[in-house]
Write a protein that holds these residues in place. Structure first.
Motif, PDB file in Angstrom:
ATOM      1  N   GLU A 182      43.252  35.197 -71.740  1.00  0.00           N
ATOM      2  CA  GLU A 182      44.260  36.163 -71.301  1.00  0.00           C
ATOM      3  C   GLU A 182      44.351  36.261 -69.777  1.00  0.00           C
ATOM      4  N   ARG A 185      45.364  33.070 -67.964  1.00  0.00           N
ATOM      5  CA  ARG A 185      46.786  32.744 -68.049  1.00  0.00           C
ATOM      6  C   ARG A 185      47.549  33.486 -66.944  1.00  0.00           C
ATOM      7  N   LYS A 186      47.121  34.708 -66.671  1.00  0.00           N
ATOM      8  CA  LYS A 186      47.778  35.512 -65.635  1.00  0.00           C
ATOM      9  C   LYS A 186      47.519  34.915 -64.253  1.00  0.00           C
ATOM     10  N   GLN A 188      46.989  31.925 -63.555  1.00  0.00           N
ATOM     11  CA  GLN A 188      47.829  30.728 -63.425  1.00  0.00           C
ATOM     12  C   GLN A 188      49.289  31.089 -63.192  1.00  0.00           C
ATOM     13  N   ALA A 189      49.753  32.036 -64.004  1.00  0.00           N
ATOM     14  CA  ALA A 189      51.169  32.377 -63.932  1.00  0.00           C
ATOM     15  C   ALA A 189      51.524  33.009 -62.581  1.00  0.00           C
ATOM     16  N   PHE A 190      50.667  33.947 -62.132  1.00  0.00           N
ATOM     17  CA  PHE A 190      51.004  34.613 -60.877  1.00  0.00           C
ATOM     18  C   PHE A 190      50.759  33.705 -59.673  1.00  0.00           C
ATOM     19  N   GLU A 192      51.387  30.633 -59.720  1.00  0.00           N
ATOM     20  CA  GLU A 192      52.607  29.837 -59.740  1.00  0.00           C
ATOM     21  C   GLU A 192      53.772  30.613 -59.116  1.00  0.00           C
ATOM     22  N   ARG A 193      53.839  31.911 -59.486  1.00  0.00           N
ATOM     23  CA  ARG A 193      54.893  32.768 -58.942  1.00  0.00           C
ATOM     24  C   ARG A 193      54.749  32.871 -57.419  1.00  0.00           C
TER      25      ARG A 193
ATOM     26  N   ASP B  16      50.803  44.626 -72.763  1.00  0.00           N
ATOM     27  CA  ASP B  16      50.305  44.052 -71.516  1.00  0.00           C
ATOM     28  C   ASP B  16      51.389  44.121 -70.433  1.00  0.00           C
ATOM     29  N   GLU B  18      51.566  43.002 -67.438  1.00  0.00           N
ATOM     30  CA  GLU B  18      51.842  41.770 -66.706  1.00  0.00           C
ATOM     31  C   GLU B  18      52.691  40.808 -67.532  1.00  0.00           C
ATOM     32  N   ASP B  19      52.413  40.795 -68.823  1.00  0.00           N
ATOM     33  CA  ASP B  19      53.231  39.935 -69.679  1.00  0.00           C
ATOM     34  C   ASP B  19      54.668  40.438 -69.725  1.00  0.00           C
ATOM     35  N   MET B  21      56.126  41.975 -67.346  1.00  0.00           N
ATOM     36  CA  MET B  21      56.671  41.611 -66.049  1.00  0.00           C
ATOM     37  C   MET B  21      57.073  40.134 -66.022  1.00  0.00           C
ATOM     38  N   LEU B  22      56.194  39.299 -66.557  1.00  0.00           N
ATOM     39  CA  LEU B  22      56.469  37.857 -66.527  1.00  0.00           C
ATOM     40  C   LEU B  22      57.679  37.510 -67.386  1.00  0.00           C
ATOM     41  N   ASP B  25      60.729  38.557 -65.464  1.00  0.00           N
ATOM     42  CA  ASP B  25      61.011  37.569 -64.419  1.00  0.00           C
ATOM     43  C   ASP B  25      61.588  36.289 -65.010  1.00  0.00           C
ATOM     44  N   GLU B  29      65.048  34.522 -64.246  1.00  0.00           N
ATOM     45  CA  GLU B  29      65.019  33.132 -63.797  1.00  0.00           C
ATOM     46  C   GLU B  29      65.947  32.263 -64.654  1.00  0.00           C
ATOM     47  N   THR B 101      49.132  35.492 -77.955  1.00  0.00           N
ATOM     48  CA  THR B 101      48.122  34.538 -77.492  1.00  0.00           C
ATOM     49  C   THR B 101      47.379  33.913 -78.669  1.00  0.00           C
ATOM     50  N   LYS B 122      52.082  32.327 -76.379  1.00  0.00           N
ATOM     51  CA  LYS B 122      52.466  32.607 -74.990  1.00  0.00           C
ATOM     52  C   LYS B 122      52.205  31.402 -74.103  1.00  0.00           C
ATOM     53  N   VAL B 124      51.344  29.002 -71.081  1.00  0.00           N
ATOM     54  CA  VAL B 124      50.356  29.223 -70.031  1.00  0.00           C
ATOM     55  C   VAL B 124      51.020  29.340 -68.658  1.00  0.00           C
ATOM     56  N   THR B 125      51.974  28.469 -68.376  1.00  0.00           N
ATOM     57  CA  THR B 125      52.582  28.500 -67.046  1.00  0.00           C
ATOM     58  C   THR B 125      53.885  29.287 -67.071  1.00  0.00           C
ATOM     59  N   PHE B 126      54.226  29.811 -65.913  1.00  0.00           N
ATOM     60  CA  PHE B 126      55.467  30.571 -65.807  1.00  0.00           C
ATOM     61  C   PHE B 126      56.661  29.675 -66.085  1.00  0.00           C
ATOM     62  N   GLU B 127      56.523  28.453 -65.642  1.00  0.00           N
ATOM     63  CA  GLU B 127      57.593  27.482 -65.828  1.00  0.00           C
ATOM     64  C   GLU B 127      57.891  27.293 -67.321  1.00  0.00           C
TER      65      GLU B 127
END
Lengths: 401, 148
Positions: A182, A185-186, A188-190, A192-193, B16, B18-19, B21-22, B25, B29, B101, B122, B124-127
């Motif tokens: 968990e 992953r954050k 990595q994601a942030f 990246e952001r 969560d 942050e999730d 938020m992501l 975003d 995007e 997850t 979920k 792993v990367t934002f992309e």
């Protein structure tokens, strides 16, 4: 002392005294045999106890006195049941009932010492019948197994404790690797952001740091995933079925097709047996081993992997009471790769153990640990032999059943 | 093809922050014009759908066109909420895509048994999250017909 003599008394009257007239030789022989008998009884490492038909003790040897922690005077003339607690008294009574029917078998019973402590013994009884065929009493060889029993108990406790801590560890690995993912992953994601949005406003050094952080996070991800895979060998285990290893091998070769092509490797294999096991795990096992054989190839040498199988008949297994005869198969996966120093032959099966720098050969070092775990789950064995610069051989032994 | 020009609402249930938020975003995007609403646990999700409690002013507004559902949430988790939704004669029509997850086979089977429209681990990367949201948007709001 008096009591022993009273037990020995029959010798003085009855038949023996009448034969006295036959000469000194006989007397001498008798005396010798009597001595021998006494010596035997008093030097034997087991206790000896004789009771008459009414149940009172008429003879004990020295060893028994030691064992029960009482002098002879405190034993002779007493009932055996005087030295038993209620529970064991029942055991004893049941045995005596059998004895009167002429049945005797060794049994386990606990005797009570003066301080109330119990000692565990094996009684090997025998019934004594008079010349008239009537029940006269019985005697028993008493073996103290308290220490053995305690050791057994301790071992049993230890085994339970071990199983518990093992499954706890298993659980820990599974749950933690799940939960660790968990936050990772954050990161990595942030990360990246951050690079996407602020990448232009930080300098080269900052971007380098960021890249390193992200690489580390990625590596952590792989480690956690590998740990999950490792713990799944037991948490996601499937029941055993008949598995044709030839089919498994074909699937593995298909999966490794690209790697085989890239390395121009050659895979030679024998006819493989059918075993009882988990097909998914057998595929994992062979894939890891063959994959390794190709991965650790020598530069400029065409990798050749030889997979051979041999069946060994009937290895006697002395597990508990059923000594079953089961065939085992031995599968060897031999390569002509870089090999390794045999002093690491054990270490390589450990979790995250690697013999090379990360940038030379990739991977976390979980592969062989998974192999060993799988083989152990199948009640088999895995070992490795190697000559550096020549190649390695992995030997998997599995029961066929 | 859309019956009404009103933007379709995506309801995202996840505890969560942050999730949330992501996903927000990622939605921006991917240039999807959908309204994104959040609930933070299974109880809030049920209140939202039944338009009660703090969601009572939503009465007579359109149901969400898609629910993104996390399985592990406090109070009432996604599995329980899912069961309740699929027992309701109206709510059961709302397509639900699990976003979690968990990779556990058990969760995947159970979710589909209960009638989810998809199960996404979920990314792993934002992309890859953005990519997933983009594809979800295209599929649910351009290709398929929605019940509401």
């Amino acid at each position: 002392m008096n009591n022993i003599e009273s037990f020995n008394q029959p010798r003085a009257n009855s038949e023996w005294s009448s034969s006295k007239n036959d000469g000194d030789d006989l007397e001498e022989n008798l005396w010798e045999s009597e001595q021998l008998y006494n010596m035997l009884v008093e030097t034997m490492t087991d206790g000896l106890i004789v009771r008459d038909k009414d149940g009172s003790i008429v003879f004990v040897n020295e060893r028994l006195c030691q064992m029960w922690g009482r002098p002879k005077e405190e034993l002779i003339g007493h009932f055996m049941t005087d030295f038993l607690n209620e529970e064991n008294r029942d055991v004893f009574e049941a045995q005596i009932a059998k004895r009167q029917q002429g049945i005797y078998e060794p049994y386990e019973i606990k005797w009570m010492l003066k301080d109330g402590q119990l000692i565990t013994t094996i009684m090997s009884p025998k019934t004594i019948f008079g010349s008239d065929g009537n029940f006269k009493g019985s005697f028993a060889v008493v073996t103290d197994i308290t220490a053995r029993k305690e050791a057994e108990e301790a071992l049993k406790k230890q085994a339970i404790e071990l199983a518990r801590s093992n499954s706890e560890l298993e659980q820990f690995a599974y749950v933690s690797s799940h939960d660790l993912q968990e936050p990772l992953r954050k990161i990595q994601a942030f990360g990246e952001r951050l690079r996407a949005i602020c990448g232009d406003s930080i300098n080269d050094q900052g971007r380098d740091y960021l890249a390193r952080m992200q690489n580390a996070a990625k590596r952590m991800q792989v480690l956690i995933n590998d740990l999950l895979t490792f713990s799944r060998v037991t948490t996601m285990a499937k029941p055993f079925k008949l598995v044709d290893l030839n089919q498994v091998l074909q699937a593995v070769l298909l999966n490794l097709e690209l790697l085989i092509e890239q390395t121009k490797g050659r895979i030679e294999f024998d006819e493989l047996p059918t075993i009882t096991g988990d097909a998914t795990q057998m595929r994992q096992l062979l894939q890891n081993l063959i994959g390794n054989a190709l991965k650790f190839r020598r530069k400029d040498v065409t990798p050749v992997v030889k997979i051979q199988a041999q069946i060994f008949k009937s290895v006697k297994k002395k597990t508990s009471e059923n000594s079953s005869t089961s065939n085992v198969c031995q599968i060897t996966i031999a390569d002509n790769g870089i090999g390794f120093d045999e002093k690491y032959a054990d270490r390589i099966f450990g979790v995250f153990q690697r013999l090379h720098a990360r940038d030379v050969y990739e991977g976390t070092g979980i592969g062989l640990a998974i192999c060993r775990k799988i083989v152990e789950r199948h009640h088999g064995d895995i070992a490795a032999k190697s000559i550096p610069g020549k190649g390695s051989t992995f030997i998997v032994t599995l029961p066929i059943k | 093809m859309n019956k009404q020009r009103k933007p379709i609402i995506i309801l995202y249930a996840d505890d969560d922050p942050e999730d949330r938020m992501l996903v927000k975003d990622a939605l921006e995007e991917s240039r999807l014009a959908n309204e994104l609403h959040f609930v933070e646990d299974g109880e809030e999700l049920m209140d939202y759908l039944h338009r009660r409690g703090k969601y009572s002013e939503l009465k007579n507004t359109l149901y969400p066109g898609l629910i993104l559902l996390d399985l592990n949430m406090p109070k009432k988790d996604g599995r329980e909420a899912l069961e309740e939704i699929k027992e309701d004669p109206i709510l059961r029509r709302i397509p639900i895509v699990v976003l979690t997850t968990s990779k556990a086979e058990e969760d995947i089977y159970r979710s589909y048994d209960l009638g989810v429209s998809g199960f996404i681990v979920k990314p792993v990367t934002f992309e890859s999250l953005t990519e997933a949201i983009k594809i979800l948007g295209k599929y649910w709001f351009e290709i398929v017909e929605l019940p509401f």
